[in-house]
Design an enzyme around this catalytic site. Structure first.
Site, mmCIF file in Angstrom:
data_model
loop_
_atom_site.group_PDB
_atom_site.id
_atom_site.type_symbol
_atom_site.label_atom_id
_atom_site.label_comp_id
_atom_site.label_asym_id
_atom_site.label_seq_id
_atom_site.Cartn_x
_atom_site.Cartn_y
_atom_site.Cartn_z
ATOM 1 N N TYR A 159 0.834 -1.107 -0.046
ATOM 2 C CA TYR A 159 0.088 -0.029 0.157
ATOM 3 C C TYR A 159 0.971 1.383 -0.047
ATOM 4 C CZ TYR A 159 -3.602 3.460 1.490
ATOM 5 O OH TYR A 159 -4.576 4.597 1.602
ATOM 6 N N ASP A 254 9.267 2.857 0.019
ATOM 7 C CA ASP A 254 8.047 3.513 0.904
ATOM 8 C C ASP A 254 8.391 2.972 2.257
ATOM 9 O OD1 ASP A 254 6.032 4.324 2.057
ATOM 10 O OD2 ASP A 254 4.363 3.340 0.925
ATOM 11 N N LYS A 282 3.515 8.831 8.924
ATOM 12 C CA LYS A 282 3.324 8.156 10.224
ATOM 13 C C LYS A 282 4.408 8.940 11.475
ATOM 14 C CE LYS A 282 0.724 4.763 8.165
ATOM 15 N NZ LYS A 282 0.860 3.969 7.259
HETATM 16 C C1 LIG Z 1 0.167 4.546 5.853
HETATM 17 C C2 LIG Z 1 0.859 4.201 4.651
HETATM 18 C C3 LIG Z 1 0.928 5.058 3.338
HETATM 19 C C4 LIG Z 1 -0.237 6.181 3.276
HETATM 20 O O1 LIG Z 1 -0.018 7.330 4.454
HETATM 21 P P1 LIG Z 1 -1.316 8.211 4.900
HETATM 22 O O2 LIG Z 1 -0.644 9.079 5.658
HETATM 23 O O3 LIG Z 1 -2.319 7.286 5.278
HETATM 24 O O4 LIG Z 1 -1.716 8.894 3.480
HETATM 25 C C5 LIG Z 1 1.730 5.056 2.532
HETATM 26 N N1 LIG Z 1 2.463 3.866 2.476
HETATM 27 C C6 LIG Z 1 2.649 2.807 3.686
HETATM 28 C C7 LIG Z 1 3.594 1.885 3.335
HETATM 29 C C8 LIG Z 1 1.700 3.296 4.670
HETATM 30 O O5 LIG Z 1 1.949 2.350 5.455
#
Ligand SMILES: *Cc1c(COP(=O)(O)O)cnc(C)c1O
Length: 442
Positions: A159, A254, A282
């Protein structure tokens, strides 16, 4: 905060322990789609009514129905230090007195950028944004601008936020490109996102061969956390690095979830593999809405206003958010809690495994650092296909039993449990007692 009378919990006239949460959820649904501002909060995959939280402190969440929970969601990752760390709260408060947003440069932003550059290997410059979604969306635009290529490769089950380019599922049959997995994402967008299989270098090599000189970037979670916790095997990350070098493709890690969690330098440090662009979110915001992306100077200088790739944000680098994030990173740097977090997680793993064995249910556990997942499946989980084999009805029951016993797990078997530094022996003991009860009621 509205105080509820303590007697609510013992109200014998109600069927549910969650009278107020249920009422609030009904009310919320009138004016918010599904009653929530992010779908997973609605408990769709585990059933039941989401519990409304009133406040949190340390390892605990306190709900509107006067119950408390040991928190393993930790706001989906940001709260690695637990809730309301006094130093973070103090920094937020002192910034509040100076104003909340200026839309001009501030010294805090430079301090934040310098801090990130000093912690994370292989990067020279950082651009702050407001979410992980924005960070990943901007990173691929930058990669496309820099390489003058249009396609990207992502992995099934990873994701990267909800921007169009990532809401793609495997195409049918022999199609080498993906198809939209949400209405509103155009076929035009989908054709530029190619889907590979996590931990399968061959699937990546195939896509590169089928699309020569067209791949701008390969993006992945270096440790996946959004199909449950799934680890890269030993050859996967180095193999991707080699493929990228060979074909002049940019490798994007990511690290929205893994950044500042697996180590100060994230997965890059943990595995000794460098990416070309790294995205964050995060933890970097310390509980406020923040994201960032970073790379070597020559790549970052492609961004506006220096370079041609446009990217902007009214509230980007917001001073309150920078204060919270900067203090969180500073505390992590000073206390280096990563080994202790891993020990706590290891203990949780060992003890839960004993209980699962006793109960005799099929299980498979993945963990790294303070990321942890229990899959109710006897198949080792290495990618999205194997993650999907887990018994979701069993997880749902387990989830609700845990909730009844005071433990708030992420409400989906495709999510990772996050361990915070506030989970101490007492909380571990309580968690294991709850687990024992939860399993006995399966
Ligand atoms: C949470 C998450 C996102 C998206 O971040 P948001 O602040 O919710 O837009 C993207 N990549 C990873 C790996 C994530 O865990």
């Amino acid at each position: 905060m509205q105080k509820q009378p303590k007697t609510w919990r013992h109200n014998t006239f109600t069927m549910s322990l969650y009278t107020r949460s249920s009422a609030l959820f009904l009310e919320a649904q009138k004016s918010i789609p599904g009653g929530v501002n992010s779908p997973v909060r609605a408990f769709k995959s585990v059933g039941g009514t989401p519990i409304f939280i009133q406040k949190a402190a340390g390892a605990y969440l306190y709900c509107e129905d006067q119950r408390s929970y040991i928190d393993y969601i930790n706001s989906w990752g940001p709260m690695i230090l637990g809730h309301n760390h006094p130093r973070v709260i103090e920094k937020i408060k002192s910034q509040l007195n100076r104003g909340t947003s200026f839309g001009t440069p501030t010294e805090l932003e430079t301090q934040m950028a310098e801090k990130i550059v000093s912690m994370v290997p292989g990067i020279d410059k950082v651009r702050m944004v407001n979410s992980g979604t924005e960070a990943c969306m901007s990173a691929i635009r930058l990669a496309r601008g820099y390489t003058e290529r249009e396609k990207i490769i992502k992995f099934e089950g990873c994701y990267h936020g909800h921007s169009d380019a990532f809401l793609i599922q495997a195409g049918s049959g022999a199609a080498t490109f993906g198809s939209p997995n949400s209405p509103g994402v155009t076929k035009g967008t989908a054709k530029d996102t190619l889907l590979a299989t996590y931990n399968d270098l061959e699937s990546v090599a195939r896509l590169i061969a089928q699309n020569p000189d067209q791949i701008a970037a390969i993006i992945l979670e270096p440790v996946a956390g959004n199909m449950g916790c799934v680890l890269p095997d030993d050859k996967f990350l180095p193999g991707l690095r080699q493929l990228c070098d060979k074909h002049k493709i940019l490798l994007i890690f990511d690290e929205v979830m893994t950044g500042f969690r697996l180590a100060l330098g994230g997965a890059q440090e943990k595995f000794g593999v460098l990416a070309d662009i790294v995205t964050f979110g995060k933890i970097i915001g310390g509980g406020l809405p923040v994201g960032a992306f970073a790379a070597r100077k020559e790549i970052m200088d492609f961004l506006s206003p220096l370079g041609p790739v446009y990217q902007a944000g009214t509230l980007s680098g917001n001073p309150i958010a920078m204060s919270a994030g900067l203090e969180t990173l500073t505390i992590l740097e000073e206390t280096k809690p990563f080994e202790a977090l891993e020990k706590t997680t290891e203990k949780l793993h060992q003890e839960i495994e004993i209980l699962l064995k006793e109960k005799g249910v099929p299980y498979s556990i993945n963990r790294l650092g303070s990321m942890f997942s229990v899959f109710f499946s006897s198949t080792k989980v290495v990618d999205f296909e194997t993650a999907k084999l887990a018994n979701n009805p069993m997880f749902s029951k387990f989830f609700h039993n845990m909730l009844e016993n005071g433990v708030y797990l992420p409400p989906s078997s495709f999510e990772t449990w996050f361990i915070s530094t506030e989970i101490k022996d007492l909380e571990l003991d309580k968690t294991l007692t709850a687990t024992q009860k939860a399993l006995s009621n399966l």
